[in-house]
Structure formats: C-alpha cells, structure tokens
Design an enzyme around this catalytic site. Structure first.
Site, PDB file in Angstrom:
ATOM      1  N   THR A  62       0.827  -1.181   0.000  1.00 44.35           N
ATOM      2  CA  THR A  62       0.000   0.000   0.000  1.00 44.35           C
ATOM      3  C   THR A  62       0.870   1.241   0.000  1.00 44.35           C
ATOM      4  O   THR A  62       2.017   1.185   0.409  1.00 44.35           O
ATOM      5  CB  THR A  62      -0.838  -0.039   1.292  1.00 44.35           C
ATOM      6  OG1 THR A  62      -1.527  -1.264   1.299  1.00 44.35           O
ATOM      7  CG2 THR A  62      -1.775   1.123   1.413  1.00 44.35           C
ATOM      8  N   GLY A 118       0.514  -0.227   5.642  1.00 42.23           N
ATOM      9  CA  GLY A 118       0.865  -1.045   6.815  1.00 42.23           C
ATOM     10  C   GLY A 118      -0.171  -2.082   7.186  1.00 42.23           C
ATOM     11  O   GLY A 118      -0.173  -2.586   8.310  1.00 42.23           O
ATOM     12  N   GLY A 119      -1.090  -2.419   6.260  1.00 39.90           N
ATOM     13  CA  GLY A 119      -2.082  -3.469   6.539  1.00 39.90           C
ATOM     14  C   GLY A 119      -2.865  -3.133   7.795  1.00 39.90           C
ATOM     15  O   GLY A 119      -3.330  -2.002   7.972  1.00 39.90           O
ATOM     16  N   SER A 163     -11.236  -3.136   4.260  1.00 40.44           N
ATOM     17  CA  SER A 163      -9.898  -2.538   4.252  1.00 40.44           C
ATOM     18  C   SER A 163      -9.595  -1.893   5.594  1.00 40.44           C
ATOM     19  O   SER A 163     -10.506  -1.585   6.364  1.00 40.44           O
ATOM     20  CB  SER A 163      -9.849  -1.467   3.158  1.00 40.44           C
ATOM     21  OG  SER A 163      -8.630  -0.770   3.207  1.00 40.44           O
ATOM     22  N   SER A 164      -8.313  -1.676   5.853  1.00 39.86           N
ATOM     23  CA  SER A 164      -7.891  -0.891   7.021  1.00 39.86           C
ATOM     24  C   SER A 164      -7.404   0.485   6.611  1.00 39.86           C
ATOM     25  O   SER A 164      -6.936   1.262   7.445  1.00 39.86           O
ATOM     26  CB  SER A 164      -6.744  -1.594   7.750  1.00 39.86           C
ATOM     27  OG  SER A 164      -7.140  -2.861   8.185  1.00 39.86           O
TER      28      SER A 164
HETATM   29  O1  DON Z   1      -6.795  -2.568   2.469  1.00 41.77           O
HETATM   30  C1  DON Z   1      -6.063  -2.996   3.351  1.00 41.77           C
HETATM   31  O2  DON Z   1      -6.286  -2.848   4.528  1.00 41.77           O
HETATM   32  C2  DON Z   1      -4.796  -3.712   2.958  1.00 41.77           C
HETATM   33  N1  DON Z   1      -4.956  -4.301   1.654  1.00 41.77           N
HETATM   34  C3  DON Z   1      -3.644  -2.771   3.023  1.00 41.77           C
HETATM   35  C4  DON Z   1      -2.332  -3.450   2.690  1.00 41.77           C
HETATM   36  C5  DON Z   1      -1.137  -2.724   3.115  1.00 41.77           C
HETATM   37  O3  DON Z   1      -1.189  -1.689   3.725  1.00 41.77           O
HETATM   38  C6  DON Z   1       0.161  -3.371   2.802  1.00 41.77           C
HETATM   39  N2  DON Z   1       1.263  -2.471   2.962  1.00 41.77           N
HETATM   40  N3  DON Z   1       2.010  -2.323   3.833  1.00 41.77           N
END
Ligand code: DON
Length: 574
Positions: free
Chosen positions: A383, A475-476, A454-455
């Site tokens: 992301t 950051g997921g 999503s986060s």
């Molecule tokens: O939408 C979301 O919450 C995840 N797909 C975000 C993924 C993410 O931030 C990965 N990067 N560090």
C-alpha cells in the site's frame, strides 16, 4: 568545446540540435535530494517517491488543483513505485475542498463474479495455502483507473491527457532506481519470475543496483490508452483483452464483464470530533474511519497528554482501546452494499462508553475475554499513501494499494502492470487469520461483486473550521493505529509534524494478543510496567510509513514524509 558538425558528422546543425533535444528530453528521470523539514507557501505533494511528488507538483504549478495532482501522482506511483503504486489495484480518496465541503471516493477492488464464499477452500473446507495471496486467483477487479477518471471528471481542472502524461514519460523514458527500489525488485525477483515466465520489465538478467534505469514500455502503452480513451482505455479494448488473456493463461477468473461492470463509488465520509478538532475519515468498506473515530473518542476519556507520549500508562490505555476496536472490526465491518454495517451505533458515545467500561487501570484484559460490543439494533473490513494540498487549500488524502508487495506478483502480459492480491482482505473462512493476522466473519465473507474490508485510513483534520492536517499510511492492519498515533501526537501531545511522524509507534489488534513496539518506542521502565500489567510485548523494526501535510497557523505548509524509516518518501512544494 568540440565543434558541433564534427560531433554529428554529416548531420546539419539543426538536425544535431533536434537529436540533442531528444537526448535531453528522453534522459531517464533521477530522484532529487530530500529536504530535512519541507516547507511550502502555495501547494505541496507528499508521496513515497520523489518522482511521483514532482509529477504532482508540476501539475499544481501548471494551474492544476489537488484533484488534478492526485491523478498525476496515482499514475506516476504506478510507474516509479510499482511495489504498491498501481493501476491494477484500488484505494480510497478522502478530500476537503477549499470551501469546506468534504467527500470521499471508494475505488476499492471488487470480488470477481466467479468468486464466492468458499473460493479459497478445498473440498474438506480447509483454506488452500497461498491461494488468496499469490497468483491470478488472488486478484480482485481493479478500481484505480475508474477512481481517477471519476475524481477528475467531477473535480479536475486541467485536461485528462495532461495529468496522465507525466506517468507515460516516466514509464517510457525510464526511471533511475534508488537503493530502496533496487533492493525491492531484487527481493521479489524469484516470485516475479515464477509467476511471469515470459519475463517482465521488473526482472533482468542480473540483479538491480542503484543507478540502473527501469524502462516500462508496455506500461507506457497501457497508460497511453488510458490517456487517450479514459476509462475505456483500461476496462475495455486492448487492455481488457490483455488482462482477460492473462487470466486465461494463469487460470484466473476475472472476465471482460467483471471489468466492464467495475464502478468506483462516491461515499459520505465519516466525521467526528476530538477535542476542538474535526476529523474526516473513510467510511466502510474501509474499517479505517470507524476504528479511528472509536479510538479517538476513547482517547478523549483519559489525560494522555498529562501521562506523556509512550509512557506505560498511556500505552496501556491505547492498547486496551485498540483490542476492543479491532474486535468490533472483525464482527461488524464489511462492504455496506452487502452487509448492514452499524456505523452510527458503534461510533456513538453511548455505545463506546459502554465498551470502555471494562478497561482496568492495573491489568490488561486478555483478548480471549473480549468479544465485539453488543449491537441489538442493526441500522437501516503493500500500500502507499499520498497527501496533497493546493494553493486554494483543496486537500486530497489517498491511500492506494496492491495489498502485498507487487500484489499477487502477476504482471499482465503485454500491458506491464501488476495485479493486486486484495482477495486476501476478505475473511476467507470465519476465524482464519489473513496475511495481516486479521480475523473476520459474515460481514466480510466473499460474495461476487463485493468489496473486501480494508484498514486504509486516509484522513483529514480541521482546526477551527480550517484545513489542518492531511494524513495516511500503508501497513495493513497497522494502518489504523499508525494514523491514530500520528493524529494523537499532533492533536494531543502538541508535537511538530516531523516529530509526530518520526515518533516511535506501537500496535495492538485484538488478535493476536500482543503489543508490537518499534525498536526504541518504550523505555526499559515502561516495558517492565507494561509487562507487570500483563501485556505481551514484541519488538518490530518499523510500523507504518506516513505521508502527511500540516497547515501552520500562518498558512505555511509543512511536509511530513516518513524520513526516518528508510525508503524514498518525499515532499515537493512551492
Ligand atoms: O486494504 C487494506 O487494509 C490492505 N490491503 C492494506 C495493505 C497494506 O497496507 C500493505 N502495505 N504495507
């Protein structure tokens, strides 16, 4: 100095000049040096890569507004930051116009029509390892291009072709790799090779070294189709045909019809207050806004400023709030077009005060004792982030993603772009954690055409009715708590933006029941005290990668790229 005609032999001076001009304009793009504390008077663009920030800045300087710059940055990131920047992924934009009107656009990916609840399960009902994270079947239907088209149609000022053009040049003329980009491409070399046996621009015979140039001619051609045909340049015609062919090659399920049917959606952003500030954040299908507002409401109940930043008392309370908020997320949050998400109820004071009532000052509540809050009445889940403010003070906060680095690692043959692995953000089976350890249930189960939870937490904060802060991060699952901490650092702990961004961070997400802390976030004393309260601490190297802009009382813009956590984050202003 050599004689021109001698250098160019038989060429005329005019032809020589033309060649020289060509050589100059086609020189690969090199990123400039960073500034310690970036300041600007008129407009600013903060992104994960200097060349994307500069593409946005050029558009602002050419008379474009923050929305025009958003389109230029989104497409430029797809070229210069291919691990996360994308046209094969999706995201969310939260914005505030100069007149104070707020809005948001959801360009999150959707499940293909062929994907259902059991898509990632074998005949015994077990999750098939890796299927939702890697390869063709991990991809959701991409939303970024439709998102940019719609944002530009409604709010852009410059012609579409002009804002797409910088990305085309970066792809065609090449980009000089920084250390971080070279390392990243090398790190994923094996996975990219395995899934793209015909080869891609991202893999060459030898490993990449900083200073090498990455040329992406296929991506340049795809971007040209998007420039010339708009939405149809991606969701129909040649690009759609190449994507459908790629799906056939890899036994994926995204069809031409899935592409044609994709539509980004305007959504009301969520708004809430924290002390004197107004917070504007993303509504579901992101959990970011709900969770951030819940966390800020909880934080208001405690004197965190008096207790101090990252002291045991402050961290204990923040952790207790977080475990309760993430438990709610797992049960109640999903795509509101498919599941009735009780947003108003779970962000209400009455509900939240009840939720915090079980917090003990002298011991942690183990996560196994925490369930979601009670909601009786259901009302009628790699992301990158970028923040832009223009001279009129329009502000756009965009978080966009492929999910994992390079998404599902499939690069669409002939079209040169990475596809996401966003399907892993669904709850593939109730209670089974995804790649971020997040669990979920019915609200976020897979259904055809549904958006995965999503986060992502693109956020804007107002102070006394005026634009104050534009912020977000990748950051997921740690996105929410990273934005939460930077917002608290500025609003509660009175830190400057660079300090607020640099400050060490922590994270708790209910399950697993662990407090993650960045190296250096906690003193030895705070660690001992937190362990005495029952917390299970785990050290990690970094959490989040903020890209923020703050408007100072005199109107000056301060950039907050996350300089201290590695990478090429960069603020460009004028
Ligand atoms: O939408 C979301 O919450 C995840 N797909 C975000 C993924 C993410 O931030 C990965 N990067 N560090």
């Amino acid at each position: 100095m050599q004689n021109f005609s001698a250098v160019f032999g038989r060429f005329s001076v005019a032809a020589g000049l033309a060649v020289l001009l060509l050589l100059t304009t086609c020189r690969p793009f090199s990123p400039p040096e960073k500034e310690a504390v970036p300041l600007a008077e008129h407009g600013m663009v903060v992104t994960a890569h200097a060349l994307a920030s500069q593409a946005g800045l050029a558009v602002l300087k050419a008379g474009g507004n923050a929305f025009d710059a958003t389109v230029a940055v989104q497409f430029a990131l797809a070229v210069v930051y291919p691990r996360a920047g994308n046209i094969g992924g999706g995201g969310f934009a939260v914005f505030r116009q100069a007149d104070g009107t707020v809005g948001s656009l959801d360009f999150r990916e959707k499940a293909p029509a062929a994907a259902g609840r059991d898509f990632y399960l074998d005949s015994l009902g077990n999750v098939i390892e890796g299927m939702s994270t890697s390869g063709h079947r991990a991809a959701g239907v991409p939303g970024s291009v439709d998102g940019m088209v719609r944002l530009h149609e409604r709010y852009g000022q410059l012609p579409w072709a002009q804002v797409v053009q910088p990305a085309i040049e970066l792809a065609r003329d090449g980009v000089v790799l920084t250390e971080s980009e070279a390392d990243n491409l090398n790190r994923f070399r094996e996975a990219l090779t395995a899934l793209n046996p015909e080869g891609t621009a991202f893999v060459k015979d030898t490993t990449w070294v900083p200073g090498d140039t990455l040329f992406q001619p296929e991506l340049a051609a795809t971007l040209e189709r998007i420039r010339d045909e708009g939405r149809a340049g991606f969701y129909e015609g040649e690009t759609a045909r190449l994507l459908a062919e790629e799906m056939e090659r890899g036994h994926g399920v995204i069809t031409a019809e899935d592409l044609r049917n994709y539509e980004a959606k305007w959504r009301e952003p969520l708004t809430g207050t924290f002390h004197d500030f107004r917070v504007i954040a993303m509504a579901p299908p992101s959990s970011g806004g709900v969770a951030l507002l819940q966390l800020l409401q909880g934080s208001e109940q405690y004197p965190l400023q008096r207790w101090g930043h990252n002291t045991a008392k402050t961290v204990h309370i923040m952790t207790e709030l977080e475990r309760r908020v993430y438990a709610d997320r797992a049960t109640y949050l999903g795509d509101p077009d498919f599941f009735q998400v009780p947003v108003a109820r779970i962000t209400s004071e009455d509900y939240l005060n009840g939720r915090w009532a079980s917090i003990q000052p002298d011991r942690k509540t183990p996560s196994e004792e925490i369930k979601e809050g009670e909601v009786n009445q259901i009302e009628s889940l790699e992301t990158t982030h970028f923040s832009i403010v223009d001279s009129a003070r329009n502000a756009v906060s965009v978080t966009t993603t492929l999910n994992g680095y390079f998404g599902c690692k499939v690069v669409v043959g002939g079209a040169g772009f990475c596809l996401n692995n966003e399907m892993d953000d669904f709850s593939v089976k109730p209670g089974v954690p995804n790649m971020f350890g997040l669990v979920g249930g019915e609200a976020n189960a897979i259904q055809p055409g549904k958006r995965m939870l999503s986060s992502m937490t693109p956020t804007i904060v107002e102070r006394k009715g005026k634009l104050y802060l534009v912020v977000g991060t990748p950051g997921g699952s740690t996105i929410i708590t990273t934005v939460y901490q930077v917002v608290l650092n500025v609003l509660e702990h009175d830190m400057t933006l660079p300090d607020a961004v640099a400050a060490k961070r922590l994270h708790h997400q209910w399950l697993p029941d662990k407090v993650l802390y960045e190296t250096g976030a906690l003193s030895d004393e705070a660690k001992t005290q937190l362990e005495a309260l029952g917390h299970d601490l785990e050290e990690v190297s970094k959490l989040g990668k903020i890209e923020a802009i703050l408007v100072q009382p005199d109107g000056t813009l301060v950039g907050g790229p996350d300089h201290t956590r590695g990478g090429d984050d960069f603020a460009s202003g004028y």
